[in-house]
Structures are given as C-alpha cells and as structure tokens.
Design an enzyme around this catalytic site. Sequence first.
Site, PDB file in Angstrom:
ATOM      1  N   THR A  72      13.607   6.837  24.816  1.00  9.23           N
ATOM      2  CA  THR A  72      14.205   6.779  23.476  1.00  9.23           C
ATOM      3  C   THR A  72      13.880   8.064  22.721  1.00  9.23           C
ATOM      4  O   THR A  72      14.751   8.657  22.070  1.00  9.23           O
ATOM      5  CB  THR A  72      13.704   5.533  22.718  1.00  9.23           C
ATOM      6  OG1 THR A  72      14.063   4.379  23.482  1.00  9.23           O
ATOM      7  CG2 THR A  72      14.310   5.424  21.341  1.00  9.23           C
ATOM      8  N   ASN A 161      21.665   0.159  33.190  1.00 12.04           N
ATOM      9  CA  ASN A 161      20.497  -0.722  33.280  1.00 12.04           C
ATOM     10  C   ASN A 161      20.864  -2.188  33.478  1.00 12.04           C
ATOM     11  O   ASN A 161      20.101  -2.947  34.060  1.00 12.04           O
ATOM     12  CB  ASN A 161      19.621  -0.566  32.035  1.00 12.04           C
ATOM     13  CG  ASN A 161      20.420  -0.570  30.758  1.00 12.04           C
ATOM     14  OD1 ASN A 161      21.350   0.226  30.604  1.00 12.04           O
ATOM     15  ND2 ASN A 161      20.089  -1.448  29.848  1.00 12.04           N
ATOM     16  N   GLN A 189      17.421   5.053  34.693  1.00  8.44           N
ATOM     17  CA  GLN A 189      17.492   4.117  35.817  1.00  8.44           C
ATOM     18  C   GLN A 189      17.690   4.831  37.149  1.00  8.44           C
ATOM     19  O   GLN A 189      17.668   4.196  38.199  1.00  8.44           O
ATOM     20  CB  GLN A 189      18.621   3.089  35.590  1.00  8.44           C
ATOM     21  CG  GLN A 189      18.421   2.211  34.366  1.00  8.44           C
ATOM     22  CD  GLN A 189      17.248   1.238  34.494  1.00  8.44           C
ATOM     23  OE1 GLN A 189      16.728   0.999  35.591  1.00  8.44           O
ATOM     24  NE2 GLN A 189      16.810   0.682  33.369  1.00  8.44           N
ATOM     25  N   SER A 209      12.037   7.883  31.662  1.00  5.87           N
ATOM     26  CA  SER A 209      11.026   6.963  31.146  1.00  5.87           C
ATOM     27  C   SER A 209      10.098   6.546  32.283  1.00  5.87           C
ATOM     28  O   SER A 209      10.575   6.084  33.325  1.00  5.87           O
ATOM     29  CB  SER A 209      11.746   5.738  30.582  1.00  5.87           C
ATOM     30  OG  SER A 209      10.820   4.796  30.147  1.00  5.87           O
ATOM     31  N   HIS A 211       7.909   4.037  32.516  1.00  3.96           N
ATOM     32  CA  HIS A 211       7.635   2.616  32.802  1.00  3.96           C
ATOM     33  C   HIS A 211       8.734   1.937  33.599  1.00  3.96           C
ATOM     34  O   HIS A 211       8.586   0.791  34.010  1.00  3.96           O
ATOM     35  CB  HIS A 211       7.323   1.844  31.519  1.00  3.96           C
ATOM     36  CG  HIS A 211       8.484   1.566  30.616  1.00  3.96           C
ATOM     37  ND1 HIS A 211       9.136   0.363  30.628  1.00  3.96           N
ATOM     38  CD2 HIS A 211       9.092   2.327  29.678  1.00  3.96           C
ATOM     39  CE1 HIS A 211      10.093   0.386  29.703  1.00  3.96           C
ATOM     40  NE2 HIS A 211      10.089   1.573  29.121  1.00  3.96           N
ATOM     41  N   CYS A 336      19.579 -12.440  24.864  1.00  4.68           N
ATOM     42  CA  CYS A 336      19.623 -13.865  24.515  1.00  4.68           C
ATOM     43  C   CYS A 336      18.807 -14.121  23.263  1.00  4.68           C
ATOM     44  O   CYS A 336      17.651 -13.770  23.210  1.00  4.68           O
ATOM     45  CB  CYS A 336      19.015 -14.695  25.640  1.00  4.68           C
ATOM     46  SG  CYS A 336      20.114 -14.847  27.003  1.00  4.68           S
TER      47      CYS A 336
HETATM   48  N1  PLP Z   1      18.042   4.214  28.657  1.00  3.80           N
HETATM   49  C1  PLP Z   1      18.127   3.270  29.590  1.00  3.80           C
HETATM   50  C2  PLP Z   1      19.258   3.298  30.576  1.00  3.80           C
HETATM   51  C3  PLP Z   1      17.171   2.270  29.657  1.00  3.80           C
HETATM   52  O1  PLP Z   1      17.259   1.311  30.596  1.00  3.80           O
HETATM   53  C4  PLP Z   1      16.119   2.276  28.711  1.00  3.80           C
HETATM   54  C5  PLP Z   1      15.123   1.187  28.707  1.00  3.80           C
HETATM   55  O2  PLP Z   1      15.451   0.017  28.611  1.00  3.80           O
HETATM   56  C6  PLP Z   1      16.058   3.287  27.758  1.00  3.80           C
HETATM   57  C7  PLP Z   1      17.041   4.245  27.758  1.00  3.80           C
HETATM   58  C8  PLP Z   1      14.921   3.367  26.756  1.00  3.80           C
HETATM   59  O3  PLP Z   1      13.749   3.750  27.433  1.00  3.80           O
HETATM   60  P1  PLP Z   1      12.290   3.710  26.768  1.00  3.80           P
HETATM   61  O4  PLP Z   1      11.834   2.304  26.879  1.00  3.80           O
HETATM   62  O5  PLP Z   1      11.441   4.606  27.617  1.00  3.80           O
HETATM   63  O6  PLP Z   1      12.396   4.210  25.389  1.00  3.80           O
END
Ligand code: PLP
Length: 702
Positions: A72, A161, A189, A209, A211, A336
């Site tokens: 983000t 995602n 992803q 990202s 995590h 949800c």
């Molecule tokens: N973009 C995609 C495609 C994601 O799947 C996510 C996380 O859900 C993000 C951006 C945001 O990532 P972060 O949690 O590292 O801010």
Amino acid sequence: MEEIYLDANATTPVLPQARLAALAVMGEAFGNPSSIHGSGLKARALMEQVRDRARRLLGAAGGQLCFTSGATEGIQTAVLSALTELRRRRDAGEIQQPLLLLYGATEHKAVPEALRHWNDLLGLHWPVRAIPVDHQGQHDLAWLRQQAPQAGLVCTMAANNETGVVSDLDGIRAALADSSALWLVDSVQALGKLPLHLAERRIDYAPFSGHKLYAPKGIGMLYVREGAPFTPLMTGGGQEGALRAGTENIAGIAALGEVLRALEAGDTFANQETLRAHRERLARALTEAFPGLLFNAPPSLCLPTTLNFAVPGLASRLLLDLFDAAGLRVSGGSACSAAKAQPSYVLEAMNLPAWQSSAAVRLSFGAADSSELIERACARIRACGDSLRAHGLMAHAPASNTMPTGLVTRFVADGACCYLVADATHRHCVLIDPLPSHAEQITQWQRRHQHTLVAVLATTRRTEHAASAAALSAAFPESMQALGSVDPLGWPQGAQQIELGQHRITRLASPEGSADAAAYVLHTPDQDQLAFVGTSVMADAGSLHWLTQALAPHALLLPGHDDAQHFAWTLGQPLRPKARHAEPEALALSRERWHLQFPTSPAPLLVDVREPYEHALGGRPDLGPGVHPNNVQSVPLGSLLNALPAWLQLEADTPVLFYCRSGNRSAQAARALRRLGHANAWSLEGGLALWTAQAAPPALSR
Ligand code: PLP
C-alpha cells in the site's frame, strides 16, 4: 483439529528461516544502518545484500529499489511520484488537456483509492477510469490501445488477488507502446510465482509486499525504473537514499532476505509444475465434493496457487462457515460483512452472473505447502461435501434424504421473520408470514424435510404474502393446490384450529374483529404457548392488553420483524424499543473471566448455535481442565425458539454457554436468553477460534 490454512493470497506464515533471521537481527545485528560504527555497518551490509538479491530476482539491475512498509505504501509512493511529475508538466504548459488516469477494473482497492486521493490532493481533478476486463478477467487491450494516447498513468496488476488471473503484461506493454503514460504494475501476487522482468518490460513502478510470500507484515519493496519520476512520500533523515525516510525495518528486511534466498536457491518452494499438480488435486476434490461447482476464472489463466469458485444454491457465507468448521481457512471471494455478503467487485467487473459474484469463495495455498498438507486439505474438502449431503443441503440430494426438524423454524430476510411450524410425525407443516425474500430458505428447508404444507397464514394483509405464492407453489407443488378455501389471512374457512400432530394452532382475531390482522398461538402438549404476533399487533398498548387476556404470562411472543434479533419476548417483559441494545457486551465471556469467575459446579450447558452441517464437522470449545459440560446441544439460530422454554426452566446458577465460529451468532442467542430471564447466559468471546486448544507454533529450525 489441525488448522489448514488456504488463504495465502491474504497473507502467509513467516518461513522458519525468515523468523530466525529476524530474531538474529533483533537480538544481535540490531544496528541502525545509518550509523557509521561497526554495528551500523553490519546492518547496512545485510540490507544491501537483500537489495541485490531482490534486483537479481526481479530482473531489476538498474533503477531504484527501496524498502517500504508494504505494497500500500509502495502504491501511494508510485502514484504520488507519477502525478506530481504530471502536474509539473501541466504547470509548465507541456500538457494542455487533462490526462486520463487508468486502472484495471479488477485492481486491488489500494490502487484506485490512491489515484483518487492524490488526484484530488494535488488539485489535478483529472478523469480516473477503469480499464474494462473480459469475462476471464483479462484487460481489454483494444480499449487500452485506444485510450493510451490520452493517458497520464496506467495501473495494471500482474496477477489478481481474488481470482489469481495473470495479466498479459507484454500485451499491455504493446498497447502502451506509443503512449508517454507512466506504468505501474502492482506485483504483490506475482512475487515468487511469475517471472517479472521489470526492466525489460519497461515497467515504471512495481510495489511488493513481504507478507504475501512468507516474510512478516510491515516489510515491502518499491521498484522505480531508471529515469521514472520520483517524489518521496516521507521525508526526514534521508534513509534509503532519501527515497523513503525513517529508520529501516531491518528485522523485516532480514526476514525478506531469507525468503528471497530460498527463492533463488530453489530449495524451499515448490516449482510451477508441482504447484499446478497441487491445484489440480484441490480442484478435483472440490468438484467431487460440490457437484455443479463452477470456477470463476479459467485455472489455465491463473496463478497456480489460486482457485476461485461458486456453488449454485450455496451462499459464500455458508461455505465459509462450513470450511471453517472443518478447520480449513479460506476466504470469501467477496468482502463479507456479518449480515450480508457483498458481491465481489472483481467478479462483477468480469460480468459474471450476480449469484456467482456473491457466492464466490477463494482458496489459495502457498508455494511452501507440502503435498501431504494438500492431501489432507482434499480430505477435509470431501468431508465438507459429505456433511452438506448428510444434512440434505446439496441441490442434488435425493428426495428420500429427509432430516429431523424442530417444531418451529424461523427464517429471517432483511429483518422480516417467517415461521414454519412442523409436525415431524405426519410430515405436515404450516407457514406464517412467508415473503418472497424467504423463498430460498423455505425451498432449502423443504428439500431437506419433504413435508406437506397444510396452511399459509398471515398476521396482516400484505401484498407480498400473495407474491410469495408462486415460490411456495414451486417448493410445495401438490400442497398449494390442495389448500382449499381460506379467509384473506389464509385461515381455513370455518376451522376452529389447525391440528399438527400433538400440537395445534389457534387464531386470535384482533379485538375489533378486523379481518386485516390476527395472531396465531401454537399450543404444545407441555402447555407451552408460542404466539406469532406479527408486526402491527405489538405496536400499540391496546394489543398488548388484548394478548394479556388471551395468553399465559410465560407465552413466548414471536415478532413479524426482528432487526434487533430479540427472537422472542414475553408479556412480562414487553418489547421496550429504548432497551433494544441494553447490556451489549457484558455477555461476551473471555477465557480469563471464565477461569477467574466461574465455579466448576454446576456444570455448564454448552450450546453450539452453528448449523448442523458445521456442528457435524467437529470443533468444541476447550473449557479448561476439570470442566465437563453436563450437556452439549446443537441448536442453530433458526431453531432457537424450540429450546428457549427448556432453558428458561434451568436453575439460575447453571451457566449456558453459547458458541459459534466467530461469536456473532452465539451473542444473539445469549442476549435472547438473558432478556427472557436466564441471566446466566454467555457467548464465548471470539468464537471457537479463541476457545480451542492452541497448537504450538511450528518449530524454528533451518
Ligand atoms: N495489492 C494486492 C494485489 C494485494 O493483494 C494486496 C494485499 O492484499 C495489496 C496490494 C496491499 O498490500 P499490503 O498489505 O502490503 O499493503
């Protein structure tokens, strides 16, 4: 029960070696990379090693690669950088017309939100448009080619995602060939699953990202192409070559470094072929368990670790609860809320039928998951299908597969309550206040229980009651034709009562003798009275007076509308609108409070308010050593009314502990029982997840 985590697109556990690396940094190599002494130099060296590794893996020899807190932040930085430069060009007169800011319609919300935010904040107010996708989730490249000359910034994710659909980055590159637009590729992803070749493809910005690929939360990276404009989101001490101020998260960087090392070495993560084989096995288990299941995107176009599917007739919420009961952690393809599943905007953008967008479930596994784990997951998926079949919830279940039913079943849709009273011996039933919005629940009930409908009663004259007749005819084709002559509220002409085996229903006409409203009383052999009083009857004091004369004081009054989930009340405790949300959270029982405050005797009564198909899959709260509940009951919310009278007879010091998956349903049950007079009613806080014995975390080993 072993927890099998199949939600890797949401987040992943941290690799044991990555945890070790982070711990080592926290304990020993904790220096600040900006310090010039030995400790700082060691930290800096580690950080640069990780950066170099990332560059090799991402095909990003040149340009900038800075560490961020996650994707983000990377997205914000990229959008701010691009729009700041575009504004400069506009202010310098190099851009005369407003430019388009484009993003893929299936992009993660972080992207369009960042575009709108910075577009407004920087005072550009340029059009922000979604690039359409086709029904397979692929960008409409012809549309993009057409818009490209007017575009200032184009954002297209590498892989989605929710669906796992992989974007055609080379096709997008080609569509942008003659455009001066900057290009952002959300690569979250794709990391570790697809080759990205960032520099070769001339991608301007690529956020990552940690995590999502076995590193901890709070660490990410942003790649910025050589020559692409850059504006820092945060300024301060000049860290990261002044690209991103703030002392670096060196423990996170060290952990990410271990993940990247494992990717380079190829010794930890399964290769593409193995991942595809895993997915194939899971897909087979799903289609066997849920006949009629549809995949929402063609697996061949998706990441090998993601399956997004929907099952006709089974809401996403139902499937999530079912999987959770089986210890399988998956997620809704949609966001949800507690009450209602919102359809997935990703699937809506793909123009899938509405039912498919709102019934979607996403299953995503990790590249470090073993074949054995996938096999165990397949077995659980099959058990989920078996449980639904055993409880008659599968659309293709044979008609003979009838299930025992409680006396009263309550269906709720948007707060409106419909009641079904069933005589299980003769398989006869009566419906009270069915609306078209209850049709699906009624049909599902009938599919399971196969009863003959002997009356359809209304507490008030409403046009919607007539409208539900068509749906009822479909569910009870023969019964509806045989109903005979009835008055405007559905009461059989000339009848004094409706007999339902040992039970009978009588009518309480309103005091004015109006033919527009009535209440109905169900009399049981135990002298219990349940009165179906509808909505208008409860509205005025005159009605209450009338009911007081006609009913026993302990009679349970069942409303026609129940937004606040009261379930029932009695004449001794009439509904007081101001008290609707009284004693809200005191009924949530934490583990700590249970151990500190509750004597072990009398033994508690434990009530699982999940649906029977969830209950059958197991999972029971662990109340601690020496506590043996004297009874464990399975009473789903729809059948709560049948159990309330018996619970109200319990000794005041008997704790009734309700539980469910998350604590929402059990809180409703506990609140209802308390309001009706049993104060010792509780909801296990946080649901089963917080009340089952905790498994030890996997060992730290290399
Ligand atoms: N973009 C995609 C495609 C994601 O799947 C996510 C996380 O859900 C993000 C951006 C945001 O990532 P972060 O949690 O590292 O801010």
